[in-house]
Motif scaffolding. Structure first.
Motif, PDB file in Angstrom:
ATOM      1  N   TRP A   1       3.637 -41.648  71.328  1.00 20.16           N
ATOM      2  CA  TRP A   1       2.700 -40.521  71.265  1.00 20.16           C
ATOM      3  C   TRP A   1       3.450 -39.206  71.072  1.00 20.16           C
ATOM      4  O   TRP A   1       3.059 -38.362  70.261  1.00 20.16           O
ATOM      5  CB  TRP A   1       1.856 -40.474  72.532  1.00 20.16           C
ATOM      6  CG  TRP A   1       1.108 -39.195  72.736  1.00 20.16           C
ATOM      7  CD1 TRP A   1       1.412 -38.194  73.602  1.00 20.16           C
ATOM      8  CD2 TRP A   1      -0.070 -38.758  72.026  1.00 20.16           C
ATOM      9  NE1 TRP A   1       0.509 -37.163  73.498  1.00 20.16           N
ATOM     10  CE2 TRP A   1      -0.409 -37.490  72.538  1.00 20.16           C
ATOM     11  CE3 TRP A   1      -0.854 -39.311  71.031  1.00 20.16           C
ATOM     12  CZ2 TRP A   1      -1.509 -36.767  72.079  1.00 20.16           C
ATOM     13  CZ3 TRP A   1      -1.956 -38.595  70.573  1.00 20.16           C
ATOM     14  CH2 TRP A   1      -2.272 -37.345  71.092  1.00 20.16           C
ATOM     15  N   GLN A   2       4.530 -39.022  71.818  1.00 26.63           N
ATOM     16  CA  GLN A   2       5.291 -37.782  71.695  1.00 26.63           C
ATOM     17  C   GLN A   2       5.846 -37.604  70.288  1.00 26.63           C
ATOM     18  O   GLN A   2       5.887 -36.486  69.758  1.00 26.63           O
ATOM     19  CB  GLN A   2       6.422 -37.785  72.731  1.00 26.63           C
ATOM     20  CG  GLN A   2       5.929 -37.651  74.163  1.00 26.63           C
ATOM     21  CD  GLN A   2       6.985 -38.003  75.187  1.00 26.63           C
ATOM     22  OE1 GLN A   2       8.119 -38.364  74.840  1.00 26.63           O
ATOM     23  NE2 GLN A   2       6.627 -37.932  76.462  1.00 26.63           N
ATOM     24  N   LYS A   3       6.263 -38.713  69.660  1.00 36.18           N
ATOM     25  CA  LYS A   3       6.791 -38.622  68.297  1.00 36.18           C
ATOM     26  C   LYS A   3       5.700 -38.281  67.283  1.00 36.18           C
ATOM     27  O   LYS A   3       5.961 -37.614  66.274  1.00 36.18           O
ATOM     28  CB  LYS A   3       7.477 -39.932  67.917  1.00 36.18           C
ATOM     29  CG  LYS A   3       8.787 -40.161  68.656  1.00 36.18           C
ATOM     30  CD  LYS A   3       9.446 -41.462  68.229  1.00 36.18           C
ATOM     31  CE  LYS A   3      10.770 -41.659  68.943  1.00 36.18           C
ATOM     32  NZ  LYS A   3      11.421 -42.933  68.547  1.00 36.18           N
ATOM     33  N   ILE A   4       4.466 -38.733  67.543  1.00 37.56           N
ATOM     34  CA  ILE A   4       3.339 -38.389  66.667  1.00 37.56           C
ATOM     35  C   ILE A   4       3.199 -36.880  66.541  1.00 37.56           C
ATOM     36  O   ILE A   4       2.846 -36.335  65.486  1.00 37.56           O
ATOM     37  CB  ILE A   4       2.031 -38.993  67.232  1.00 37.56           C
ATOM     38  CG1 ILE A   4       1.958 -40.494  66.938  1.00 37.56           C
ATOM     39  CG2 ILE A   4       0.802 -38.288  66.683  1.00 37.56           C
ATOM     40  CD1 ILE A   4       1.483 -40.852  65.559  1.00 37.56           C
ATOM     41  N   LEU A   5       3.477 -36.169  67.646  1.00 37.76           N
ATOM     42  CA  LEU A   5       3.230 -34.724  67.707  1.00 37.76           C
ATOM     43  C   LEU A   5       4.398 -33.882  67.209  1.00 37.76           C
ATOM     44  O   LEU A   5       4.362 -32.662  67.334  1.00 37.76           O
ATOM     45  CB  LEU A   5       2.911 -34.322  69.155  1.00 37.76           C
ATOM     46  CG  LEU A   5       1.766 -35.076  69.832  1.00 37.76           C
ATOM     47  CD1 LEU A   5       1.614 -34.607  71.265  1.00 37.76           C
ATOM     48  CD2 LEU A   5       0.462 -34.867  69.065  1.00 37.76           C
TER      49      LEU A   5
ATOM     50  N   LYS B   1       7.425 -32.250  60.650  1.00 38.64           N
ATOM     51  CA  LYS B   1       6.651 -31.705  59.544  1.00 38.64           C
ATOM     52  C   LYS B   1       5.391 -32.509  59.280  1.00 38.64           C
ATOM     53  O   LYS B   1       4.351 -31.941  58.904  1.00 38.64           O
ATOM     54  CB  LYS B   1       7.527 -31.682  58.283  1.00 38.64           C
ATOM     55  CG  LYS B   1       6.850 -31.046  57.080  1.00 38.64           C
ATOM     56  CD  LYS B   1       7.790 -30.994  55.887  1.00 38.64           C
ATOM     57  CE  LYS B   1       7.091 -30.364  54.690  1.00 38.64           C
ATOM     58  NZ  LYS B   1       8.003 -30.305  53.499  1.00 38.64           N
ATOM     59  N   ALA B   2       5.446 -33.827  59.500  1.00 42.39           N
ATOM     60  CA  ALA B   2       4.270 -34.663  59.240  1.00 42.39           C
ATOM     61  C   ALA B   2       3.096 -34.246  60.111  1.00 42.39           C
ATOM     62  O   ALA B   2       1.949 -34.181  59.643  1.00 42.39           O
ATOM     63  CB  ALA B   2       4.612 -36.130  59.466  1.00 42.39           C
ATOM     64  N   TRP B   3       3.346 -33.950  61.402  1.00 42.11           N
ATOM     65  CA  TRP B   3       2.265 -33.527  62.287  1.00 42.11           C
ATOM     66  C   TRP B   3       1.764 -32.135  61.899  1.00 42.11           C
ATOM     67  O   TRP B   3       0.557 -31.874  61.931  1.00 42.11           O
ATOM     68  CB  TRP B   3       2.727 -33.548  63.738  1.00 42.11           C
ATOM     69  CG  TRP B   3       1.694 -33.064  64.718  1.00 42.11           C
ATOM     70  CD1 TRP B   3       1.790 -31.987  65.545  1.00 42.11           C
ATOM     71  CD2 TRP B   3       0.397 -33.631  64.962  1.00 42.11           C
ATOM     72  NE1 TRP B   3       0.655 -31.838  66.301  1.00 42.11           N
ATOM     73  CE2 TRP B   3      -0.232 -32.846  65.961  1.00 42.11           C
ATOM     74  CE3 TRP B   3      -0.291 -34.713  64.440  1.00 42.11           C
ATOM     75  CZ2 TRP B   3      -1.506 -33.119  66.443  1.00 42.11           C
ATOM     76  CZ3 TRP B   3      -1.576 -34.995  64.920  1.00 42.11           C
ATOM     77  CH2 TRP B   3      -2.170 -34.204  65.906  1.00 42.11           C
ATOM     78  N   THR B   4       2.663 -31.257  61.527  1.00 40.88           N
ATOM     79  CA  THR B   4       2.250 -29.923  61.078  1.00 40.88           C
ATOM     80  C   THR B   4       1.344 -30.024  59.855  1.00 40.88           C
ATOM     81  O   THR B   4       0.321 -29.337  59.757  1.00 40.88           O
ATOM     82  CB  THR B   4       3.485 -29.069  60.754  1.00 40.88           C
ATOM     83  OG1 THR B   4       4.305 -28.952  61.924  1.00 40.88           O
ATOM     84  CG2 THR B   4       3.080 -27.680  60.277  1.00 40.88           C
ATOM     85  N   THR B   5       1.705 -30.897  58.935  1.00 39.75           N
ATOM     86  CA  THR B   5       0.885 -31.100  57.734  1.00 39.75           C
ATOM     87  C   THR B   5      -0.484 -31.667  58.094  1.00 39.75           C
ATOM     88  O   THR B   5      -1.519 -31.235  57.551  1.00 39.75           O
ATOM     89  CB  THR B   5       1.606 -32.049  56.763  1.00 39.75           C
ATOM     90  OG1 THR B   5       2.862 -31.480  56.389  1.00 39.75           O
ATOM     91  CG2 THR B   5       0.767 -32.286  55.519  1.00 39.75           C
ATOM     92  N   THR B   6      -0.504 -32.630  59.017  1.00 39.13           N
ATOM     93  CA  THR B   6      -1.772 -33.225  59.452  1.00 39.13           C
ATOM     94  C   THR B   6      -2.659 -32.177  60.113  1.00 39.13           C
ATOM     95  O   THR B   6      -3.873 -32.114  59.852  1.00 39.13           O
ATOM     96  CB  THR B   6      -1.507 -34.383  60.429  1.00 39.13           C
ATOM     97  OG1 THR B   6      -0.772 -35.407  59.754  1.00 39.13           O
ATOM     98  CG2 THR B   6      -2.805 -34.970  60.954  1.00 39.13           C
ATOM     99  N   LYS B   7      -2.085 -31.364  60.957  1.00 35.44           N
ATOM    100  CA  LYS B   7      -2.878 -30.320  61.630  1.00 35.44           C
ATOM    101  C   LYS B   7      -3.487 -29.360  60.614  1.00 35.44           C
ATOM    102  O   LYS B   7      -4.665 -28.996  60.716  1.00 35.44           O
ATOM    103  CB  LYS B   7      -1.992 -29.541  62.617  1.00 35.44           C
ATOM    104  CG  LYS B   7      -1.613 -30.303  63.864  1.00 35.44           C
ATOM    105  CD  LYS B   7      -1.118 -29.369  64.970  1.00 35.44           C
ATOM    106  CE  LYS B   7       0.117 -28.616  64.527  1.00 35.44           C
ATOM    107  NZ  LYS B   7       0.599 -27.699  65.603  1.00 35.44           N
TER     108      LYS B   7
END
Length: 403
Positions: free
Chosen positions: A144-148, A151-157
């Protein structure tokens, strides 16, 4: 409350047994001879047989003068230790999770009122019966921590307008062993389409599967690994989640309850259990020894972990006060002192008949002080508490608090 008190007593007995055997002593202590009175008594601090269990096993132990407090609607004891465990105390958990559910639902309601959207995301992982719970929890939370991150999480957000999240960890036990999983609510700038939610699920699964595989060596599939559902404008969870409820509160089951109230759920499947069900005496596929071992493992594996987390700044955005679990216990126990109990009588009930302690509080809530005295000897304090006022349906909890 009756069920919670009985469950707490059984869980404490098992934790004390564990503490004693871990210290190299017999599972159950023998009575000792009191040098002052010449009578047999239970071991206490300073005796050779004494082993001090952890805080969870000491919840409800007498630490001072025991009082019964009541305000015309709710009742609770004072002068007793409270463990404040959101995970493993059936009594404290009910109080804490009720307030956490209220906090969550307040944020959800405020968010949707301003036109924001919500997604309920459930993340699971494959496991087998021999895996220790501590290991599966570590793998779950690290993934879960890695999901957040990155750059991939920033792009998803940015793509979906995600501006915050709430994360809750839930645990069940079934034929394939411990099954920890995550429920998360994503706060969006606006509601998105069902197709967009499905696409987000695909994107999350790609990353989730990779991280879980690295952490556990098992690849979660798309169908069971990631589930994304839109939440309605009134903050209610879809009907399929109502099947997990243990108490009859289907009309109030909302996002706050889904994330926070695992204490009132039952597991899906005839051979699955939520941890508190391990403390029941009802016949099932597990023996008493198996239940005891599983309960001790659960209590130790969850100790010190955070059950519910908010993303940075989300509480402040919706003016949710920062409170520890212990502070919630203190805040919800403010009724006036009405009755002072005999300490030794309280101790005897706590050890041998915890159900009667629950009945004491029920009688106090009904203002039946004669019944309180029959159940627990003591003295009534004559004070005027004013008219009976029910809890505020808006500010109060959607679920009854444990005494």
């Amino acid at each position: 409350r009756r069920t919670r008190y009985q469950r707490r007593s059984r869980g404490q007995e098992w934790m004390i047994r564990h503490a004693r055997t871990a210290a190299g002593k017999s599972a159950v202590a023998d009575d000792v001879l009191d040098q002052e009175t010449g009578e047999l008594r239970r071991p206490r601090a300073g005796d050779e047989q004494w082993v001090r269990p952890d805080r969870l096993a000491r919840c409800s132990w007498r630490v001072g003068e025991v009082g019964v407090h009541a305000d015309g609607h709710l009742a609770h004891f004072s002068g007793t230790e409270r463990c404040g465990s959101i995970w493993a105390c059936p009594v404290c958990s009910a109080v804490i999770r009720s307030e956490r559910a209220r906090e969550i639902q307040h944020a959800v309601t405020e968010h949707t009122a301003k036109g924001g959207g919500l997604l309920l995301v459930t993340l699971t992982m494959r496991h087998h019966k021999r895996q220790p719970l501590a290991d599966t929890l570590d793998g779950l939370l690290k993934s879960w921590q890695k999901i957040l991150r990155g750059k991939a999480w920033t792009t998803t957000k940015d793509r979906y307008g995600i501006n915050g999240y709430l994360r809750s960890v839930e645990v069940t036990y079934g034929e394939n062993g411990w099954h920890p999983h995550i429920h998360a609510v994503l706060f969006l700038d606006e509601q998105i389409s069902a197709q967009a939610a499905e696409t987000l699920g695909d994107e999350l699964h790609g990353r989730w599967a990779r991280y879980v595989m690295a952490a556990t060596g098992k690849m979660p599939d798309r169908k069971h690994g990631v589930d994304v559902q839109r939440v309605s404008d009134d903050g209610k969870v879809v009907a399929s989640y109502l099947a997990k409820m243990q108490d009859d509160h289907a009309h109030t089951w909302d996002v706050g309850a889904e994330l926070a109230r695992s204490d009132v759920k039952t597991a899906r499947g005839s051979r699955s259990l939520v941890p508190f069900e391990l403390l029941d005496v009802a016949a099932d596929h597990l023996s008493a020894d198996e239940k005891r071992a599983l309960w001790v493992e659960y209590a130790r594996a969850t100790k010190g972990r955070r059950a519910i987390t908010w993303s940075k700044g989300l509480k402040a955005r919706y003016e949710v006060q920062e409170r520890t679990d212990d502070q919630i216990i203190e805040d919800t126990e403010r009724a006036p002192l009405r009755y002072v109990a005999d300490g030794q009588a309280y101790d005897a009930l706590r050890r041998r008949d915890p159900l009667r302690l629950a009945l004491v509080l029920e009688a106090a809530e009904a203002e039946d002080w004669d019944q309180v005295a029959r159940l627990l000897p003591g003295a009534l304090l004559r004070i005027d508490i004013g008219p009976r006022v029910p809890p505020d349906p808006v500010a109060g909890s959607a679920f009854p608090r444990a005494g």
